[in-house]
Design an enzyme around this catalytic site. Structure first.
Site, PDB file in Angstrom:
ATOM      1  N   HIS A 125      85.107  40.896  61.028  1.00 19.34           N
ATOM      2  CA  HIS A 125      84.964  39.960  59.909  1.00 19.34           C
ATOM      3  C   HIS A 125      83.624  39.240  60.043  1.00 19.34           C
ATOM      4  O   HIS A 125      82.656  39.599  59.403  1.00 19.34           O
ATOM      5  CB  HIS A 125      86.151  38.977  59.895  1.00 19.34           C
ATOM      6  CG  HIS A 125      86.125  37.992  58.770  1.00 19.34           C
ATOM      7  ND1 HIS A 125      86.481  36.671  58.940  1.00 19.34           N
ATOM      8  CD2 HIS A 125      85.763  38.127  57.485  1.00 19.34           C
ATOM      9  CE1 HIS A 125      86.338  36.038  57.785  1.00 19.34           C
ATOM     10  NE2 HIS A 125      85.913  36.909  56.878  1.00 19.34           N
ATOM     11  N   CYS A 144      89.135  32.715  64.648  1.00 17.63           N
ATOM     12  CA  CYS A 144      88.279  32.118  63.615  1.00 17.63           C
ATOM     13  C   CYS A 144      88.945  32.148  62.243  1.00 17.63           C
ATOM     14  O   CYS A 144      89.070  31.128  61.582  1.00 17.63           O
ATOM     15  CB  CYS A 144      86.931  32.836  63.554  1.00 17.63           C
ATOM     16  SG  CYS A 144      85.899  32.467  64.976  1.00 17.63           S
ATOM     17  N   HIS A 145      89.343  33.339  61.798  1.00 15.52           N
ATOM     18  CA  HIS A 145      89.892  33.433  60.448  1.00 15.52           C
ATOM     19  C   HIS A 145      91.199  34.205  60.390  1.00 15.52           C
ATOM     20  O   HIS A 145      91.615  34.661  59.331  1.00 15.52           O
ATOM     21  CB  HIS A 145      88.851  34.051  59.503  1.00 15.52           C
ATOM     22  CG  HIS A 145      87.567  33.318  59.511  1.00 15.52           C
ATOM     23  ND1 HIS A 145      86.513  33.708  60.300  1.00 15.52           N
ATOM     24  CD2 HIS A 145      87.178  32.176  58.893  1.00 15.52           C
ATOM     25  CE1 HIS A 145      85.516  32.850  60.150  1.00 15.52           C
ATOM     26  NE2 HIS A 145      85.904  31.908  59.304  1.00 15.52           N
ATOM     27  N   GLY A 146      91.830  34.398  61.568  1.00 16.91           N
ATOM     28  CA  GLY A 146      93.180  34.942  61.600  1.00 16.91           C
ATOM     29  C   GLY A 146      93.318  36.418  61.326  1.00 16.91           C
ATOM     30  O   GLY A 146      94.155  36.826  60.528  1.00 16.91           O
TER      31      GLY A 146
END
Lengths: 180, 442
Positions: A125, A144-146
């Site tokens: 990502h 960070c963003h799962g």
């Protein structure tokens, strides 16, 4: 001044002055490019940086069920020694419908060395380092963003678009792997 | 001659829009059409060459700073890495190092041209003074840059030059410690020298803008040295472009040839081999000399037997240039019409080169080997010490005595009323049938 050698000019035809302008302009552009090239090229990786392009790693340092993080070209590389249970689970998921980038586990490992998984430890990502053993699929979870990865490093859930990258590597012997 | 009418006419809509908001294209166009005395010779091309030198140094310097590490343990190795590993690093560093020498060759010729043709006289004093500031900044920048590779010459050059400041009575020692950031040249010194070496070229660039502003306000001097009367400007002036852009361009090509010979064939000829030995604070090289462009001033420093006196003499040698416009009492600018002064000028030229030569020699070495000589005061007359003193004396006499005195006493040759006159009446007059406007030919 002898003008006899001058070819009469046609309407709109390029004359000798035009030719000089174009030739001089072309020479200037060529010289500019030649000067610019070393100034641009110097920002490319230097010879000593490229010399660090490959590293060797001793696999006896990884215990079953564990991973070791090594630094390769400034990036983390996960070397994971997977348990039979983990292997069974990722092979079972080889054709799962939630794979964003379908790949079998065999495509991501070397034949005969399936228990070892070598992947670049950067989330596809935005580049964070995923946490080992966390997430819904027993692989990695990116804080960070799962993004959830399975134990084959394949993206299963979350914003990351691709599986964890498998770098170029080969087995130098049964216990040594050469990355890069 | 400075306030020439703008001939720029914006053509496209975008140009018109921009012209009422930021007339930058008009500024450039006016610059290019600036009326320039048509008799400028090749000694006038060094301005453009110097602009090129400054840009070369800034561009290669910014690039080198991407690879250089200003730390006493890493600086030398990082420079070697630039030479061996960085793509094209050897080329960029050699251009930068030799570029400094080229810069000084050009600036010395540029200054001598100003001296010979009286370009410092009214109304051009500010151009000259700003030029002197630029020269001083160049010396400072070159010195700071020479320290950065952290070789033996870097280190001991820094040691010697900073110690000059320490020679100032009372305040010298505290300033020295403040400058070095410690009791000796060390990492703190290297770091601040790197910072300042990066800063000063941009200060030079700012001064160059002022230099050009003053130049275009007062107008260019020319080899005849007269101010061109307003009613002659059509006849005696040519637009800067294409006439002088091409002349400058041709000179730049010749200059780049010389530059390339050094960079590609003799890249270390102007440097010192000892600077490829890493700095060692415990051992001084046997024969320590500055870069060639500092040698005349280094010679003046060594000529004076007193430590502080030497420092004062050295800085005065540069300082005297600042007041040159008021030391020269002659109203005649060009030395073409000052035969007496011209002789003194050429002696000055020899003395300047001689000082440079002396600066590179050991002071006690005999000038004429094998000849005995007589000891006078503290040295043999047949030694570089006394030759340097002779030259130093002439250097200061030239500015402080000869220029003021000759200006009052000499009889200059008749000065032409226009810059065309010597051409049209002289032996080298152009034949009348020469093409009047060659730019119109096919």
């Amino acid at each position: 001044m002898a003008e006899t050698g001058v070819i009469p000019e046609g309407e709109g035809d390029p004359n000798r002055r035009d030719f000089i302008h174009i030739a001089a302009g072309a020479a200037a552009v060529g010289a500019g490019a030649m000067i610019a090239w070393p100034l641009i090229n110097q920002m490319n990786p230097a010879a000593d940086t490229l010399a660090l392009a490959s590293i060797e790693f001793d696999l006896t340092k990884v215990q079953e069920g564990q991973q070791v993080v090594i630094k390769w070209q400034g990036k983390p590389v996960f070397v994971r020694y997977r348990t039979p249970a983990e292997l069974q689970r990722v092979i079972a998921d080889d054709h799962a419908s939630d794979l964003k980038q379908p790949q079998t586990d065999a495509e991501r490992t070397k034949p005969g060395h399936e228990k070892y998984l070598v992947v670049v430890g950067s989330c596809t990502h935005l580049g964070c380092v995923p946490t080992f053993g966390a997430g819904d699929y027993g692989g990695w979870f990116c804080p960070c963003h799962g993004s959830h990865y399975d134990a084959s490093g394949r993206i299963r859930k979350g914003p990351a678009p691709l599986n964890l990258v498998v770098p170029d590597y080969e087995f130098a012997s049964d216990t040594r792997v050469k990355i890069g | 001659m400075s306030e020439h009418e703008s001939t720029y006419v914006p053509k496209t809509g975008v140009e018109k829009w921009l012209d009422t908001r930021l007339p930058i294209i008009r500024f450039g166009a006016d610059y290019m059409s600036l009326p320039t005395p048509r008799n400028l010779n090749y000694w006038w091309t060094f301005g453009g060459i110097l602009a090129l030198c400054l840009m070369t140094q800034i561009v290669t310097g910014i690039v080198l700073a991407m690879h250089y590490t200003p730390h006493v343990d890493l600086a030398f190795a990082s420079v070697e890495r630039i030479m061996r590993d960085v793509n094209g690093g050897w080329l960029i560093r050699y251009v930068h190092a030799n570029g400094a020498s080229m810069f000084f060759i050009a600036v010395y010729l540029h200054m001598l041209r100003g001296l010979y043709y009286g370009s410092y006289k009214a109304p051009r004093e500010m151009i000259w003074i700003i030029g002197c500031v630029i020269f001083f900044l160049m010396i400072a920048t070159a010195f700071l840059g020479y320290v950065l590779p952290w070789g033996q010459m870097s280190f001991w050059g820094a040691e010697v030059i900073t110690n000059l400041i320490g020679a100032i009575p009372v305040i010298g020692e505290p300033i020295l410690i403040w400058l070095r950031g410690g009791p000796a040249i060390d990492n703190a010194t290297l770091n601040r020298f790197f910072s300042l070496h990066y800063l000063l070229p941009f200060a030079i660039l700012g001064c160059v803008v002022l230099h050009l502003w003053a130049l275009h306000s007062a107008g260019q001097n020319n080899p005849v040295g007269i101010l061109i009367p307003a009613d002659r400007s059509k006849k005696d002036m040519l637009p800067f472009h294409p006439y002088f852009t091409l002349k400058d361009g041709f000179a730049i090509i010749l200059f780049l040839l010389l530059f390339a010979i050094f960079v590609f064939y003799q890249p270390n000829a102007l440097g010192h081999a000892d600077n490829y030995i890493p700095a060692n604070p415990l051992q001084t090289p046997a024969h320590i000399v500055p870069e060639w462009y500092m040698l005349p001033f280094y010679a003046i420093l060594r000529a004076i037997p007193d430590k502080f006196g030497g420092v004062v003499a050295m800085f005065s040698a540069i300082g005297v240039l600042f007041v040159l416009p008021w030391l020269d009492t002659s109203k005649v600018r060009s030395m073409r019409y000052r035969p007496t002064m011209r002789t003194f000028f050429f002696i000055f030229l020899v003395v300047g080169v001689g000082l440079g030569w002396c600066g590179g020699q050991l002071p006690d070495a005999p000038v004429i080997p094998g000849l005995g000589g007589v000891v006078l005061l503290d040295g043999n007359l047949n030694s570089y010490l006394w030759l340097t003193r002779l030259f130093t004396a002439y250097y200061f006499l030239f500015f402080l005595v000869i220029l003021p005195f000759v200006g009052l006493k000499e009889t200059p040759l008749p000065i032409p009323a226009t810059i065309s006159e010597p051409v049209l009446t002289g032996a080298d007059a152009m034949p009348a049938f020469a093409p009047a406007s060659p730019e119109k030919k096919g």
